[in-house]
Design a protein around this motif. Structure first.
Motif, PDB file in Angstrom:
ATOM      1  N   LEU A 155      -1.829 -48.334 -22.741  1.00 27.37           N
ATOM      2  CA  LEU A 155      -2.377 -49.562 -22.150  1.00 27.37           C
ATOM      3  C   LEU A 155      -3.584 -49.243 -21.275  1.00 27.37           C
ATOM      4  N   TRP A 156      -3.471 -48.170 -20.491  1.00 32.35           N
ATOM      5  CA  TRP A 156      -4.618 -47.774 -19.662  1.00 32.35           C
ATOM      6  C   TRP A 156      -5.797 -47.359 -20.537  1.00 32.35           C
ATOM      7  N   ASP A 157      -5.517 -46.582 -21.590  1.00 33.94           N
ATOM      8  CA  ASP A 157      -6.599 -46.123 -22.463  1.00 33.94           C
ATOM      9  C   ASP A 157      -7.323 -47.293 -23.125  1.00 33.94           C
ATOM     10  N   ILE A 158      -6.593 -48.352 -23.461  1.00 38.69           N
ATOM     11  CA  ILE A 158      -7.219 -49.522 -24.084  1.00 38.69           C
ATOM     12  C   ILE A 158      -8.227 -50.146 -23.119  1.00 38.69           C
ATOM     13  N   VAL A 159      -7.813 -50.363 -21.876  1.00 42.31           N
ATOM     14  CA  VAL A 159      -8.712 -50.969 -20.877  1.00 42.31           C
ATOM     15  C   VAL A 159      -9.866 -50.026 -20.558  1.00 42.31           C
ATOM     16  N   ASP A 160      -9.564 -48.761 -20.353  1.00 43.99           N
ATOM     17  CA  ASP A 160     -10.586 -47.785 -19.980  1.00 43.99           C
ATOM     18  C   ASP A 160     -11.609 -47.607 -21.094  1.00 43.99           C
ATOM     19  N   GLU A 161     -11.135 -47.527 -22.337  1.00 47.00           N
ATOM     20  CA  GLU A 161     -12.056 -47.367 -23.470  1.00 47.00           C
ATOM     21  C   GLU A 161     -12.909 -48.609 -23.668  1.00 47.00           C
ATOM     22  N   PHE A 162     -12.345 -49.785 -23.398  1.00 49.41           N
ATOM     23  CA  PHE A 162     -13.097 -51.029 -23.499  1.00 49.41           C
ATOM     24  C   PHE A 162     -14.290 -51.015 -22.535  1.00 49.41           C
ATOM     25  N   VAL A 163     -14.048 -50.607 -21.299  1.00 47.92           N
ATOM     26  CA  VAL A 163     -15.138 -50.529 -20.314  1.00 47.92           C
ATOM     27  C   VAL A 163     -16.121 -49.429 -20.696  1.00 47.92           C
ATOM     28  N   TYR A 164     -15.594 -48.298 -21.171  1.00 54.87           N
ATOM     29  CA  TYR A 164     -16.477 -47.201 -21.561  1.00 54.87           C
ATOM     30  C   TYR A 164     -17.416 -47.607 -22.699  1.00 54.87           C
ATOM     31  N   GLN A 165     -16.878 -48.286 -23.702  1.00 55.86           N
ATOM     32  CA  GLN A 165     -17.721 -48.686 -24.839  1.00 55.86           C
ATOM     33  C   GLN A 165     -18.749 -49.737 -24.428  1.00 55.86           C
ATOM     34  N   PHE A 166     -18.404 -50.590 -23.458  1.00 59.28           N
ATOM     35  CA  PHE A 166     -19.402 -51.517 -22.920  1.00 59.28           C
ATOM     36  C   PHE A 166     -20.525 -50.737 -22.241  1.00 59.28           C
ATOM     37  N   GLN A 167     -20.152 -49.754 -21.435  1.00 62.99           N
ATOM     38  CA  GLN A 167     -21.152 -48.914 -20.772  1.00 62.99           C
ATOM     39  C   GLN A 167     -22.013 -48.188 -21.802  1.00 62.99           C
ATOM     40  N   ALA A 168     -21.368 -47.637 -22.829  1.00 64.68           N
ATOM     41  CA  ALA A 168     -22.111 -46.895 -23.857  1.00 64.68           C
ATOM     42  C   ALA A 168     -23.080 -47.805 -24.604  1.00 64.68           C
ATOM     43  N   PHE A 169     -22.687 -49.058 -24.845  1.00 65.17           N
ATOM     44  CA  PHE A 169     -23.577 -49.978 -25.560  1.00 65.17           C
ATOM     45  C   PHE A 169     -24.794 -50.340 -24.707  1.00 65.17           C
ATOM     46  N   CYS A 170     -24.583 -50.549 -23.422  1.00 63.48           N
ATOM     47  CA  CYS A 170     -25.711 -50.866 -22.522  1.00 63.48           C
ATOM     48  C   CYS A 170     -26.705 -49.717 -22.480  1.00 63.48           C
ATOM     49  N   LEU A 171     -26.211 -48.485 -22.452  1.00 68.61           N
ATOM     50  CA  LEU A 171     -27.114 -47.328 -22.464  1.00 68.61           C
ATOM     51  C   LEU A 171     -27.770 -47.171 -23.834  1.00 68.61           C
ATOM     52  N   PHE A 172     -27.045 -47.513 -24.879  1.00 70.02           N
ATOM     53  CA  PHE A 172     -27.558 -47.405 -26.253  1.00 70.02           C
ATOM     54  C   PHE A 172     -28.726 -48.358 -26.483  1.00 70.02           C
ATOM     55  N   LYS A 173     -28.596 -49.603 -26.044  1.00 66.76           N
ATOM     56  CA  LYS A 173     -29.649 -50.576 -26.333  1.00 66.76           C
ATOM     57  C   LYS A 173     -30.880 -50.379 -25.446  1.00 66.76           C
ATOM     58  N   ALA A 174     -30.744 -49.557 -24.391  1.00 67.32           N
ATOM     59  CA  ALA A 174     -31.903 -49.258 -23.542  1.00 67.32           C
ATOM     60  C   ALA A 174     -32.596 -47.965 -23.944  1.00 67.32           C
ATOM     61  N   ASN A 175     -32.078 -47.295 -24.991  1.00 71.86           N
ATOM     62  CA  ASN A 175     -32.627 -46.010 -25.410  1.00 71.86           C
ATOM     63  C   ASN A 175     -32.939 -46.040 -26.911  1.00 71.86           C
ATOM     64  N   PRO A 176     -34.192 -46.332 -27.286  1.00 68.92           N
ATOM     65  CA  PRO A 176     -34.550 -46.429 -28.719  1.00 68.92           C
ATOM     66  C   PRO A 176     -34.359 -45.127 -29.485  1.00 68.92           C
ATOM     67  N   SER A 177     -34.365 -43.989 -28.809  1.00 69.61           N
ATOM     68  CA  SER A 177     -34.238 -42.709 -29.514  1.00 69.61           C
ATOM     69  C   SER A 177     -32.860 -42.523 -30.136  1.00 69.61           C
ATOM     70  N   LYS A 178     -31.875 -43.312 -29.720  1.00 67.77           N
ATOM     71  CA  LYS A 178     -30.528 -43.194 -30.283  1.00 67.77           C
ATOM     72  C   LYS A 178     -30.327 -44.102 -31.490  1.00 67.77           C
ATOM     73  N   ARG A 179     -31.369 -44.838 -31.854  1.00 67.38           N
ATOM     74  CA  ARG A 179     -31.225 -45.803 -32.948  1.00 67.38           C
ATOM     75  C   ARG A 179     -32.136 -45.443 -34.118  1.00 67.38           C
ATOM     76  N   ILE A 180     -31.816 -46.021 -35.271  1.00 62.10           N
ATOM     77  CA  ILE A 180     -32.681 -45.910 -36.436  1.00 62.10           C
ATOM     78  C   ILE A 180     -33.426 -47.231 -36.602  1.00 62.10           C
ATOM     79  N   LEU A 181     -34.449 -47.232 -37.434  1.00 58.14           N
ATOM     80  CA  LEU A 181     -35.293 -48.421 -37.583  1.00 58.14           C
ATOM     81  C   LEU A 181     -34.496 -49.632 -38.073  1.00 58.14           C
ATOM     82  N   ASP A 182     -33.520 -49.377 -38.940  1.00 53.97           N
ATOM     83  CA  ASP A 182     -32.736 -50.482 -39.491  1.00 53.97           C
ATOM     84  C   ASP A 182     -31.885 -51.188 -38.439  1.00 53.97           C
ATOM     85  N   ASP A 183     -31.692 -50.542 -37.278  1.00 56.72           N
ATOM     86  CA  ASP A 183     -30.854 -51.138 -36.230  1.00 56.72           C
ATOM     87  C   ASP A 183     -31.571 -52.241 -35.454  1.00 56.72           C
ATOM     88  N   ILE A 184     -32.897 -52.273 -35.535  1.00 57.33           N
ATOM     89  CA  ILE A 184     -33.655 -53.180 -34.668  1.00 57.33           C
ATOM     90  C   ILE A 184     -33.312 -54.635 -34.958  1.00 57.33           C
TER      91      ILE A 184
END
Length: 553
Positions: A155-184
């Motif tokens: 149960l803790w891992d579910i909540v913790d991973e949910f917040v972690y993946q939100f954090q990872a997505f925010c960092l992902f969309k602010a960093n174009p070097s982690k994406r490919i052209l098709d992602d735009i």
């Protein structure tokens, strides 16, 4: 071989057992047809896992399957490839098991995140959010509590991973070097519709879990020594909802800190009992997360004494857990202990900052480790090296995020929130940079003229007024140590915590500084009196309980 190793459940119902055996033999025949098929042992594990989750009395079995068997099978069969997709799993466990499929996909995507150093693709990030949305919808939209019992760690891992993946997505969309052209185009569509990893649905889910579980009301009732069931409905009385609500408080604490809202972060967890009875004690990574983010919030709000106590208690806990930590790392079964190890390094960096700005006595075991790790750095910080403060902060702080920053093309802006928070921290430090040096001079005297102290510190006459301001700032920090304790660490009670003060205090009388020695002996009498009163309270509560023997059946 044991039942757990073979994953052969015996339900007590002969018809169910025979049906299960026939199903497993069919799975084994199918798995031997090709290399891409699911191995027979894995198919047996998945079928047994699905059956175990549907039984509310099987929490210990589910914990073993989740915490030990899943990593073991991953190591043996899926080191180079992913686990089977949901369609293969559904073919194995049978239709009509929506909850299990959702929970399995949560594990699947978590493995995907852990395996890829650059992170998963945008499609997988989106699908993972949709799966979390399905999971929380099942929990929050149910007309009656779900008949589901999961171990605390999951149960803790579910909540913790949910917040972690939100954090990872925010960092992902602010960093174009982690994406490919098709992602735009896909990212533009997601941001336009705000239908995945947006700050509002994420906060809405976490706060909805608080409301559904009535966790704040129950914690308040417990603190007031009342029955929490009196303020909770059937959802609040459910163990599943209570624990999800409890862990969501800590998930919200982390989220608010990542957003740099430290006051709201502390307010979120003010109802948690920081002691041995807290639910967070049952999950080591949850305990470390709670202490790290609460302590960091106090650090950023310049409550250095409170932050020090929290960091020290957490470090002592990690030291006690070190044997288990090494055992798990050698077995390579639980990556959470690696997370605890990383947080351990961050805690020492932050503790070094706190003790440089506000020295106080701490546990010898932590003090020796601190000096061994960052002793030289602390000396340079004490001499006013602002770059060492910057380096210490950047090594110890979390990865801050900006939920609204999106960069489709151009430079990487994912580190901008960290840079802003570091700058804000250093601006506060610059006004206190002379305080360690100032304290060193004050320890040498009982009285000292302000002009003489200014000359010691090479203060020019034009800067004399600002120097007096720094003197009063140091006085404020000394006074802060004497305030009431609001949060103590693991297994501690506020009345049990030894007073932790700096070894000097002073006041300014016109142009003269009067320094006092504040080392005082511990008031042992008060300690015993407080515990005597507590014993009386416990006796009073016990005397009101109905302990009459039940009549024989």
């Amino acid at each position: 071989m044991s039942r757990r190793a073979d994953y052969e459940p015996h339900t007590g119902d002969p018809e169910q057992d025979l049906a299960y055996d026939r199903e497993q033999r069919a799975r084994a025949r199918t798995s031997s047809d090709g290399s891409d098929e699911v191995p027979g042992e894995v198919a047996g594990y998945l079928a047994f896992f699905a059956n175990a989750i549907e039984n509310e009395d099987n929490v210990d079995e589910v914990r073993h399957l989740y915490e030990s068997a899943f990593p073991d099978l991953t190591e043996r069969f899926f080191r180079e490839r992913m686990w089977p997709d949901e369609h293969q799993v559904e073919a194995i466990v049978g239709p009509g098991r929506r909850i299990f499929i959702i929970l399995y996909k949560e594990l699947y995507y978590r493995q995907l995140y852990a395996r890829n150093q650059r992170g998963p693709s945008l499609t997988h990030r989106y699908e993972s959010f949709m799966n979390y949305q399905d999971l929380f919808s099942e929990v929050l939209n149910a007309k009656e509590p779900l008949k589901l019992a999961l171990p605390n760690i999951w149960l803790w891992d579910i909540v913790d991973e949910f917040v972690y993946q939100f954090q990872a997505f925010c960092l992902f969309k602010a960093n174009p070097s982690k994406r490919i052209l098709d992602d735009i185009d896909e990212l533009m569509n997601i941001e336009e519709n705000q239908n995945a990893w947006n700050i509002y649905p994420v906060l809405n889910i976490l706060y909805s879990l608080l409301g559904k579980s009535q966790i704040n009301e129950q914690l308040a009732a417990t603190k007031a020594k009342q029955n929490p069931d009196d303020v909770a409905d059937e959802f609040g009385q459910s163990k599943l909802y209570f624990k999800l609500g409890y862990f969501s408080l800590i998930g919200l604490l982390r989220t608010h800190v990542l957003l740099a809202d430290y006051h709201q972060a502390l307010k979120t967890v003010e109802g948690l009992e920081m002691g041995p009875k807290g639910l967070y004690n049952s999950v080591p990574s949850c305990l470390v997360t709670l202490h790290y983010f609460v302590g960091f919030s106090h650090l950023m709000m310049r409550n250095y004494g409170e932050a020090t106590k929290i960091f020290v208690n957490c470090l002592l806990y990690i030291q006690r857990m070190k044997s288990v930590q090494l055992q798990n790392q050698q077995a390579k079964k639980n990556f959470q202990y690696d997370v605890i190890g990383k947080t351990n390094d961050q805690l020492y960096q932050l503790l070094a900052i706190c003790l440089t700005l506000q020295p106080q006595r701490i546990d010898e075991a932590v003090a020796s480790q601190l000096w061994e790790r960052v002793g030289d750095r602390m000396s340079r910080m004490a001499n006013g090296d602002i770059d060492e403060f910057r380096s210490c902060f950047q090594m110890g702080c979390p990865k801050f995020l900006s939920p609204t920053t999106v960069v489709y093309e151009g430079g990487n802006l994912s580190k901008e929130p960290l840079i802003r928070q570091c700058q804000a921290f250093l601006e506060g430090i610059e006004s206190q940079i002379a305080l360690p040096i100032l304290r060193g001079y004050l320890k040498l005297y009982t009285t000292l003229p302000t002009h003489k102290l200014a000359s010691f510190m090479d203060v020019k006459e034009a800067d004399y007024d600002s120097f007096l301001g720094k003197l009063l700032t140091f006085k404020m920090i000394v006074n802060e140590l004497g305030k009431d304790v609001s949060t103590v660490g693991v297994g501690a009670d506020a009345s049990d915590v030894e007073e932790t003060t700096t070894d000097i205090d002073f006041y300014v009388d016109k142009d003269m500084i009067v320094i006092a020695d504040t080392k005082v002996s511990r008031r042992v009498g008060e300690h015993f009196i407080k515990h005597i009163h507590k014993l009386y309270e416990v006796q009073s509560i016990l005397s009101k309980l109905d302990v009459s023997p039940k009549p024989a059946a």
